[in-house]
Design a protein around this motif. Sequence first.
Motif, PDB file in Angstrom:
ATOM      1  N   LYS A 202     -13.417 -55.893 -10.705  1.00 31.67           N
ATOM      2  CA  LYS A 202     -14.831 -55.701 -10.637  1.00 31.67           C
ATOM      3  C   LYS A 202     -14.917 -55.548 -12.442  1.00 31.67           C
ATOM      4  O   LYS A 202     -14.785 -55.656 -13.000  1.00 31.67           O
ATOM      5  CB  LYS A 202     -14.735 -53.553 -10.188  1.00 31.67           C
ATOM      6  N   TRP A 203     -16.428 -56.393 -12.502  1.00 29.87           N
ATOM      7  CA  TRP A 203     -16.614 -56.970 -13.319  1.00 29.87           C
ATOM      8  C   TRP A 203     -17.936 -56.786 -13.423  1.00 29.87           C
ATOM      9  O   TRP A 203     -19.161 -57.002 -12.445  1.00 29.87           O
ATOM     10  CB  TRP A 203     -16.266 -58.489 -13.543  1.00 29.87           C
ATOM     11  N   HIS A 204     -18.642 -57.251 -14.777  1.00 29.91           N
ATOM     12  CA  HIS A 204     -20.116 -57.218 -15.265  1.00 29.91           C
ATOM     13  C   HIS A 204     -20.994 -57.888 -16.500  1.00 29.91           C
ATOM     14  O   HIS A 204     -19.717 -58.380 -16.730  1.00 29.91           O
ATOM     15  CB  HIS A 204     -20.656 -55.564 -14.829  1.00 29.91           C
ATOM     16  N   ARG A 212     -29.358 -57.836 -15.858  1.00 28.48           N
ATOM     17  CA  ARG A 212     -27.288 -57.744 -15.373  1.00 28.48           C
ATOM     18  C   ARG A 212     -26.823 -57.372 -13.973  1.00 28.48           C
ATOM     19  O   ARG A 212     -27.871 -57.071 -12.925  1.00 28.48           O
ATOM     20  CB  ARG A 212     -27.399 -56.067 -15.850  1.00 28.48           C
ATOM     21  N   ASN A 214     -23.607 -57.054 -11.265  1.00 29.76           N
ATOM     22  CA  ASN A 214     -22.244 -55.609 -11.095  1.00 29.76           C
ATOM     23  C   ASN A 214     -21.987 -56.537 -10.093  1.00 29.76           C
ATOM     24  O   ASN A 214     -22.613 -56.531  -8.891  1.00 29.76           O
ATOM     25  CB  ASN A 214     -22.681 -55.048 -10.362  1.00 29.76           C
ATOM     26  N   ARG A 215     -19.785 -56.922 -10.669  1.00 34.71           N
ATOM     27  CA  ARG A 215     -19.603 -57.636  -8.669  1.00 34.71           C
ATOM     28  C   ARG A 215     -18.429 -56.760  -8.747  1.00 34.71           C
ATOM     29  O   ARG A 215     -17.863 -56.714  -9.860  1.00 34.71           O
ATOM     30  CB  ARG A 215     -19.066 -59.459  -9.553  1.00 34.71           C
TER      31      ARG A 215
END
Length: 357
Positions: A202-204, A212, A214-215
């Motif tokens: 989980k990263w951004h 931005r 978000n992943r």
Amino acid sequence: MNIDFHYGVVYIVARLGGMEPADALTVAHACQYVDDATTSGILRFAGGETFERFATAHKLFDYTNTEDDQNRLVWTPFHFLPAGEGETLDEKAVCRPDSAVAREVVRRAIRQRGTDTALHRLGVTLHAYVDTWAHQGFAGIESPMNRVHMLEAEDCTREGWLARLTRATRHLVQHVEEDVLTLALPVGHGAALHYPDQPWAKWHYTDGRNERVNRHNLPEFMQAAEMTCRAVRAYVAGREDFESQPGLPEDATAALTKLLDTNRNLDDNKRLQTICEAVKTDVIPGLSESVPDYVAKGLGSWKYKATGLQSDDDSGDRPRWSDAFEKSDYRRFHDAVKEHRFVITQEILPTRGLRIA
């Protein structure tokens, strides 16, 4: 994505999609070999015969490679399949998950069912297809779309991700800010490091448009597995409408989701070992079998079995051409690669207003 998905998960999904073990192994091997086929150029035989090869990856997956012409022939058709959306070349070159272009590439591979390169072509295609989820938002050319700022992940600080880099890259970035890093690694997701390829991450970050992003990789990787299963079912059935085929069984989906989420070793080869052990010990409903070891290079590799050669630098070697070479996985893989690249760069992308080769 890494070997745990390209080989391990693709093997699982191919088997659950109805393929026999030998066919599933060929597809999974070809899918992973896209990351390992780093030798290009003409293979010259002792009797004067020649065979053309095309590398589908740079050696050591060199994210710092800045030869844009070469990137367009390597990263774009095999790792960052353009979606062909937008107005400018930079916009059209961006990879998007399960894009119309990606689906057309899958249909073209299914259409080749029955040819002697069909399984290898499907494996190569599935590599590019599943990577559209992992590599979304990035392009296989030098582009401002690849800029990454304010990169953060739930399980890793800036000091943590610096510690994960290779010695050369760590030396490059340990005293600079992320803006410099993103300029130093202008191709693909180099500036995002390995986060796009980790199933649980989980990263951004802030992208080149100052937006931005978000992943959460897990649901995206599972969608890639689901669509791969549909593609395999369509291939087995001999039909191109893979989107309408059944996907993974519910119990297999739940087991695979848990496996990808909990299998968090930073070494992707060790993650593959865990996946293979899961297949062997009934963790994945519907499968209980041994997954053969994957050999990328040297003794036991596709290249060695076809030619007897073990080294990447084979310019001075002259193996004997034979019927065995013509029937080998090595020859079929490289011919499948040439077919795949031609269809994408010369037929599909130009119709989307994108000429890269």
